[in-house]
Design a protein around this motif. Structure first.
Motif, PDB file in Angstrom:
ATOM      1  N   GLY A 101      -9.828   1.210 -15.520  1.00  0.00           N
ATOM      2  CA  GLY A 101      -8.647   0.799 -14.692  1.00  0.00           C
ATOM      3  C   GLY A 101      -7.287   0.710 -15.553  1.00  0.00           C
ATOM      4  O   GLY A 101      -6.238   0.515 -15.150  1.00  0.00           O
ATOM      5  N   PHE A 127       0.165   0.482 -14.749  1.00  0.00           N
ATOM      6  CA  PHE A 127      -0.092   0.405 -13.525  1.00  0.00           C
ATOM      7  C   PHE A 127       0.389   1.749 -13.099  1.00  0.00           C
ATOM      8  O   PHE A 127       1.555   2.502 -13.123  1.00  0.00           O
ATOM      9  CB  PHE A 127       0.448  -0.734 -12.776  1.00  0.00           C
ATOM     10  CG  PHE A 127       0.369  -0.561 -11.286  1.00  0.00           C
ATOM     11  CD1 PHE A 127      -0.880  -0.793 -10.690  1.00  0.00           C
ATOM     12  CD2 PHE A 127       1.302  -0.390 -10.382  1.00  0.00           C
ATOM     13  CE1 PHE A 127      -1.083  -0.714  -9.342  1.00  0.00           C
ATOM     14  CE2 PHE A 127       1.407  -0.353  -9.254  1.00  0.00           C
ATOM     15  CZ  PHE A 127       0.182  -0.345  -8.599  1.00  0.00           C
ATOM     16  N   HIS A 132      -0.642   5.465  -7.653  1.00  0.00           N
ATOM     17  CA  HIS A 132      -1.255   6.779  -7.196  1.00  0.00           C
ATOM     18  C   HIS A 132      -2.862   6.483  -7.314  1.00  0.00           C
ATOM     19  O   HIS A 132      -3.608   7.316  -6.937  1.00  0.00           O
ATOM     20  CB  HIS A 132      -0.808   7.941  -7.683  1.00  0.00           C
ATOM     21  CG  HIS A 132       0.459   8.305  -7.168  1.00  0.00           C
ATOM     22  ND1 HIS A 132       1.525   8.396  -8.160  1.00  0.00           N
ATOM     23  CD2 HIS A 132       0.861   8.825  -6.166  1.00  0.00           C
ATOM     24  CE1 HIS A 132       2.671   9.113  -7.122  1.00  0.00           C
ATOM     25  NE2 HIS A 132       2.141   9.052  -6.086  1.00  0.00           N
ATOM     26  N   SER A 190      -5.803   3.924  -6.744  1.00  0.00           N
ATOM     27  CA  SER A 190      -6.200   2.600  -6.161  1.00  0.00           C
ATOM     28  C   SER A 190      -6.915   1.810  -7.195  1.00  0.00           C
ATOM     29  O   SER A 190      -7.347   0.414  -6.716  1.00  0.00           O
ATOM     30  CB  SER A 190      -6.894   3.036  -4.817  1.00  0.00           C
ATOM     31  OG  SER A 190      -8.145   3.586  -5.122  1.00  0.00           O
ATOM     32  N   THR A 191      -7.404   2.097  -8.034  1.00  0.00           N
ATOM     33  CA  THR A 191      -8.542   1.254  -8.927  1.00  0.00           C
ATOM     34  C   THR A 191      -7.467   1.090 -10.190  1.00  0.00           C
ATOM     35  O   THR A 191      -8.013   0.442 -11.189  1.00  0.00           O
ATOM     36  CB  THR A 191      -9.660   1.876  -9.396  1.00  0.00           C
ATOM     37  OG1 THR A 191      -9.523   3.155 -10.171  1.00  0.00           O
ATOM     38  CG2 THR A 191     -10.592   1.971  -8.251  1.00  0.00           C
ATOM     39  N   LEU A 199      -5.156  -0.967 -12.712  1.00  0.00           N
ATOM     40  CA  LEU A 199      -5.177  -2.395 -12.903  1.00  0.00           C
ATOM     41  C   LEU A 199      -3.408  -2.729 -12.920  1.00  0.00           C
ATOM     42  O   LEU A 199      -2.570  -1.893 -13.603  1.00  0.00           O
ATOM     43  CB  LEU A 199      -5.330  -2.784 -14.244  1.00  0.00           C
ATOM     44  CG  LEU A 199      -6.900  -3.095 -14.664  1.00  0.00           C
ATOM     45  CD1 LEU A 199      -7.067  -3.421 -16.029  1.00  0.00           C
ATOM     46  CD2 LEU A 199      -7.483  -4.078 -13.513  1.00  0.00           C
ATOM     47  N   ARG A 200      -3.022  -3.860 -12.162  1.00  0.00           N
ATOM     48  CA  ARG A 200      -1.610  -4.082 -12.236  1.00  0.00           C
ATOM     49  C   ARG A 200      -1.635  -4.890 -13.571  1.00  0.00           C
ATOM     50  O   ARG A 200      -2.096  -5.961 -13.900  1.00  0.00           O
ATOM     51  CB  ARG A 200      -1.408  -5.186 -10.819  1.00  0.00           C
ATOM     52  CG  ARG A 200      -1.053  -4.495  -9.757  1.00  0.00           C
ATOM     53  CD  ARG A 200      -0.572  -5.269  -8.580  1.00  0.00           C
ATOM     54  NE  ARG A 200      -0.492  -4.577  -7.705  1.00  0.00           N
ATOM     55  CZ  ARG A 200       0.804  -4.021  -7.247  1.00  0.00           C
ATOM     56  NH1 ARG A 200       1.721  -3.825  -8.035  1.00  0.00           N
ATOM     57  NH2 ARG A 200       0.837  -3.372  -6.000  1.00  0.00           N
TER      58      ARG A 200
END
Lengths: 95, 487
Positions: free
Chosen positions: B195, B232, B235, B237-238, B240-241
């Motif tokens: 991530g 982050f 594009h 979806s996994t 990590l923010r």
């Protein structure tokens, strides 16, 4: 666990792969060995263990329902095997 | 300037900022070396004009003081990363005509930082392999002994950095594909936490395991690259923010008091004695530096290889269904109908190892077998991950060899998939648990082949891991060893 040539052909069909009889014999032997390795998992007690699908349990991100991509059809279709009038060409499916 | 190809990124940085060389000179130097050493087969695609243009732009930015820390420094990309306008094959025949219409996020982040792309490196087909022998574009030679494999799947990247054809390269790691070739070729390779680095534009193998990372001469260089690669990305979806992390700023801490966990079972059966000896010496070095050793247990990791060989092929069989000869890639010349076109295009386009894994995955996911294989393996994955959580209550970092042996000879394991798979016995657990891990040079065996030291850190603790690796490299000079014939 034994994998016959017919099993290989069935799996290959599901995976949209073409396998000759000669290859099927080789693959059946190799797949058997791999499955034999995998059989070791059965020895481990996993009662009441939750399957782990992902390294972390984050929620999928949501975004505004807005257009974010520009139209690049020509660029994308330039690398396609066959196109016509902006459409991808495949063999006829319906008569 | 002599020996530019033996310099680290930090040394090249000072060359550029002192005006000792220009980015163009650097690019020319490495392009020359790539061509002069093409018998290593480390690269699939090189576009000199494109490289030199990027270098000239970098020189302008440097002159105007608009550069970043990495501006003007060349690097190579594993051919798994999409590069806009450049052939991207993933080591496969099925993509032998695929000019990517966009850049992977890893590629765009590094080029925005001003780095210059030298070319695309060879790899095992779709990253499935541990020796670079499954590549449609031919095997890569190990610069330390050209009869040996460089490891895989990022074998081209590892050989390129090792032989000084590139000062650094990108790689990807699904079960050890950065760390194992890094160990075999005597360089430093990092697999970040799952991530951390965006997977956008990185051709998917097993999406819940795949992670991109840097391959370089030193941990310090790897940190510099990671600073840019992580972040982050909407594009993916996994992804990590996460706030930007400055790993480079975390390297200088002392490791006094550090608790290093040794998984006992990793040091027993199947480990070559010469590898074990070198790793023992590394442990003593770390102890002298103030670390203490604790024994830990990772009992479920004994089943990591079988667990991986259910999950990774299952995900691969799904991911690789997109290669159908319709929108891009190879299409068979003759076929009867749509089904036949799919089947022929895929059968002509994929090599045997890829077909094997697609079939294993298809079987594991097929009706009646899902619970026995896929679901069972996911439960094992949970147990393996839980073991790490427990272990990290006792220690700060986990140490082991990266591989059970040094690089083996070409063709030694091609007829035995299982023997090939067991190469990744020490590296796979970190992928299953999503943890960051690194391989760094620990010395040579009596025949002069490199041996890798493997560290696994808790989730998101790349900073700690790189700090330890950097401190180790300040106290050793194994990372300075260079294969004689390429010096």
């Amino acid at each position: 666990m034994t994998i016959s040539n017919e099993d290989v052909q069935k799996i290959a069909r599901l995976a949209r792969l073409e396998v000759s009889e000669e290859q099927a014999t080789k693959f059946s032997d190799e797949l058997e060995k791999i499955l034999h390795l995998v059989e070791k998992l059965k020895a481990c007690d996993t009662t009441s263990v939750e399957p782990m699908t992902h390294p972390f349990d984050a929620a999928l991100l949501l975004r505004e329902d807005a257009v974010t991509e520009v139209n690049q059809r020509d660029k994308f279709q330039a690398i396609a095997p066959a196109t016509q009038d902006g459409l991808y060409l495949v063999p006829k499916v319906l008569d | 300037m002599k020996n530019l190809h033996q310099k680290t990124l930090t040394e090249l940085q000072s060359c550029l900022s002192n005006g000792d060389c220009s980015s163009q000179e650097l690019a020319e130097h490495f392009l020359y070396r790539i061509e002069a050493n093409d018998q290593l087969n480390a690269f699939i695609t090189v576009d000199e004009q494109r490289t030199l243009e990027q270098a000239k732009q970098a020189d302008v930015a440097l002159k105007d003081n608009l550069g970043s820390a990495l501006t003007g420094i060349p690097l190579a990309h594993k051919d798994i990363f999409c590069t806009d306008g450049l052939l991207t094959t993933c080591g496969s025949k099925i993509l032998n005509n695929f000019i990517s219409p966009y850049d992977a996020t890893v590629v765009s982040r590094l080029s925005h930082a001003g780095m210059v792309t030298l070319g695309k490196t060879n790899m095992d087909e779709f990253a499935m392999g541990s020796s670079n022998e499954t590549s449609y574009y031919g095997v890569v030679s190990n610069p330390w002994n050209t009869n040996a494999v460089p490891g895989g799947s990022s074998g081209g990247s590892a050989a390129a950095v090792s032989a000084g054809l590139a000062p650094a390269a990108t790689g990807t790691d699904t079960g050890g594909s950065i760390r194992q070739p890094a160990a075999f070729c005597g360089i430093t390779g990092v697999k970040p936490s799952y991530g951390r680095v965006s997977r956008y534009g990185m051709i998917a193998f097993a999406s819940s395991l795949d992670q991109a990372g840097p391959m370089a001469r030193t941990a310090e260089d790897a940190a510099l690259l990671l600073d840019v690669m992580c972040g982050f990305d909407e594009h993916d979806s996994t992804s990590l923010r996460q706030d930007p992390v400055n790993f480079s700023a975390q390297l200088d801490k002392s490791i006094e008091g550090l608790k290093i966990g040794l998984p006992k079972s990793f040091f027993s059966q199947g480990l070559d004695a010469e590898v074990g000896d070198v790793i023992d010496t590394s442990i003593k070095t770390l102890e002298k530096m103030g670390a203490t050793i604790v024994d830990i247990n990772l009992p479920s990791s004994e089943l990591a290889v079988p667990c991986y060989y259910v999950l990774a092929p299952a995900e691969a069989s799904s991911n690789l269904s997109r290669f159908d000869g319709v929108r891009f890639g190879h299409r068979a010349k003759e076929y009867d109908d749509l089904g036949d076109m799919y089947q022929k295009s895929r059968s002509e386009g994929f090599g045997d190892e890829v077909k094997r894994r697609i079939m294993i995955g298809t079987y594991a996911l097929s009706s009646g077998y899902y619970d026995a294989y896929y679901s069972k393996a996911q439960k094992l994955r949970r147990l393996i991950s839980n073991d790490f959580d427990l272990a990290f209550k006792q220690c700060d970092i986990i140490l082991s060899p990266t591989t059970p042996s040094v690089a083996f000879d070409k063709n030694a394991k091609t007829d035995d998939p299982i023997a090939m798979y067991l190469n990744d016995i020490y590296t796979i657990p970190a992928n299953l648990a999503g943890l960051p891990a690194i391989s760094l040079p620990a010395g040579l065996n009596p025949q002069g082949m490199p041996i890798g030291l493997h560290l696994v850190a808790p989730y998101l603790e790349e900073g700690r891991m790189l700090n330890i690796a950097h401190q180790f490299q300040l106290n050793t000079d194994f990372h300075r060893a260079f294969p004689e014939n390429y010096a």
